[in-house]
Design an enzyme around this catalytic site. Sequence first.
Site, PDB file in Angstrom:
ATOM      1  N   ASN A   9       0.841  -1.210   0.000  1.00 61.31           N
ATOM      2  CA  ASN A   9       0.000   0.000   0.000  1.00 61.31           C
ATOM      3  C   ASN A   9       0.869   1.251   0.000  1.00 61.31           C
ATOM      4  O   ASN A   9       0.616   2.220   0.738  1.00 61.31           O
ATOM      5  CB  ASN A   9      -0.949   0.004   1.194  1.00 61.31           C
ATOM      6  CG  ASN A   9      -2.212   0.807   0.928  1.00 61.31           C
ATOM      7  OD1 ASN A   9      -2.441   1.269  -0.186  1.00 61.31           O
ATOM      8  ND2 ASN A   9      -3.037   0.978   1.945  1.00 61.31           N
ATOM      9  N   HIS A  20     -10.739   4.637   6.116  1.00 63.93           N
ATOM     10  CA  HIS A  20     -11.249   3.315   5.772  1.00 63.93           C
ATOM     11  C   HIS A  20     -12.722   3.163   6.129  1.00 63.93           C
ATOM     12  O   HIS A  20     -13.458   2.449   5.434  1.00 63.93           O
ATOM     13  CB  HIS A  20     -10.436   2.229   6.486  1.00 63.93           C
ATOM     14  CG  HIS A  20      -9.163   1.875   5.785  1.00 63.93           C
ATOM     15  ND1 HIS A  20      -7.986   2.540   5.999  1.00 63.93           N
ATOM     16  CD2 HIS A  20      -8.890   0.913   4.869  1.00 63.93           C
ATOM     17  CE1 HIS A  20      -7.037   2.016   5.245  1.00 63.93           C
ATOM     18  NE2 HIS A  20      -7.552   1.031   4.545  1.00 63.93           N
TER      19      HIS A  20
END
Length: 482
Positions: free
Chosen positions: A327, A363
Amino acid sequence: MASAEASQDTSILGIVASIADRLGIGEAALRLLISVFVGYPLSLFLRDNLHGTSAVTKHLYVIATGLAIAYFNYGTEISYLLFCCLINYVLLFFIGGTATSVFLSFLFNMGYLVGSYIVFASDNYDMNWTTPQCILTLRMISVAYDLYDGHRPLEKLSSEQKSLCIKEAPGPIEMISYSFFFGYFLSGPQYPLRNYRAYMEGKLLDNEEGRPSDTIQPAMRCLGLGIFYLIVEATISPLFTEEYFLTSEYAESSFFYKLFYIALFGKFILNKYLLFWLLGEGICILSGIAYNGKDESGKAKWDACTGIRPLQYECALSVRDMVTTFNLSTNTWVARYVYKRLKFLGNRYVSQVAALSFLALWHGLHVGYYICFMLEFVMVLFDVQATELFEKVPVLRAVSSHPLMALPKLVFRKFTVLFLMGYALISFTLLKWSRIHQAYKEIYYICHIFFYLWPVLSFGLIMPWLKAQKKKMKEKEDGKSS
């Protein structure tokens, strides 16, 4: 009614739904996978057939293909994404380049994202329009920041900020094109607007002759690796699911079996992210947008859109090393626009907690995200301090560096990092507290107990002792020299 159903069954979406049902996978996941693979011929066409055309022509091509892919995945819900682009365009058009614009960009984009989570989120991981929206959120905030930096005095900018700052706000066509580029809008990576402009203007080339960049070989490497992880995801990963933690079979298993299951769960649960990062990177490389200059030997670098370093990831022997290998674009974005911008706080630990809290909120609102990222923080903290401990304590250094300890140490470190990542990912995947508690209580919350006690032990006893030992050694050396 029957004829309408038959007609629906023969439509593209009906065929996709039928295939997904036969394969036993989610329809949304299959649509996303199809969209990613479609990106390869689209990139090839952009690279070869639109090379040398105007930036406007390329923008219109990207808009048409990007919106078509978005509609294929999310239907009329793409209007939510377009609305976000419109508000950001208006914001930057009127007050872009000011500190106020950055504040309002943060406020609107994060508020809009959190609001979408409140309205559209379920109790499970969702694959709907909020997925590209969370990626778009970071992209829009970065544009506001880069435009702000472009209006600040150069002497106040870091070298990184100088390389990314922009002087002019994007127009409506450029804003939509930048937002919906098919190489990154579905699953990332983050990509600076300044570089996107250079690409559209035909400036990101690996040659001085002006011909299309030679991207086939590096793109195919990413595609091949992505397909490999796709095969693993389809064959092995289904054996390690988060739902198993909630079964009586898991509860009745032995303690050591649970530890090994968590380690393997952590290894394979990330595969679906790895494969999309690799496939997306391949699209960006093939189009030429991933060009990042040349190395010292004159070889072109294609790492501007890297999301994962597979070899380093697979070989990582610590949580810190593993976290720094995947990521990558999101981690870079958070470091660039959150962590480094909080330098005025004067405490890197506070900045790290703030950055991780931002990531958790980005998120979603499920408690599992916050548990996961705070575990990551204390695990990395432990990693750094434990490494220092083994380096500075002679007994520990002698034992760990003994030749006979090489293989046991390697096995232990690899299992430990897999277990710790798996432990944190339990909360990331189960999301809701009732389910998370059910999984963690079966192993007595061992990592929570250890890692939340570690800072007390570390800062209260270990670090003061190390400083005292270091002081004694310095005094001893000073006494010898005198």
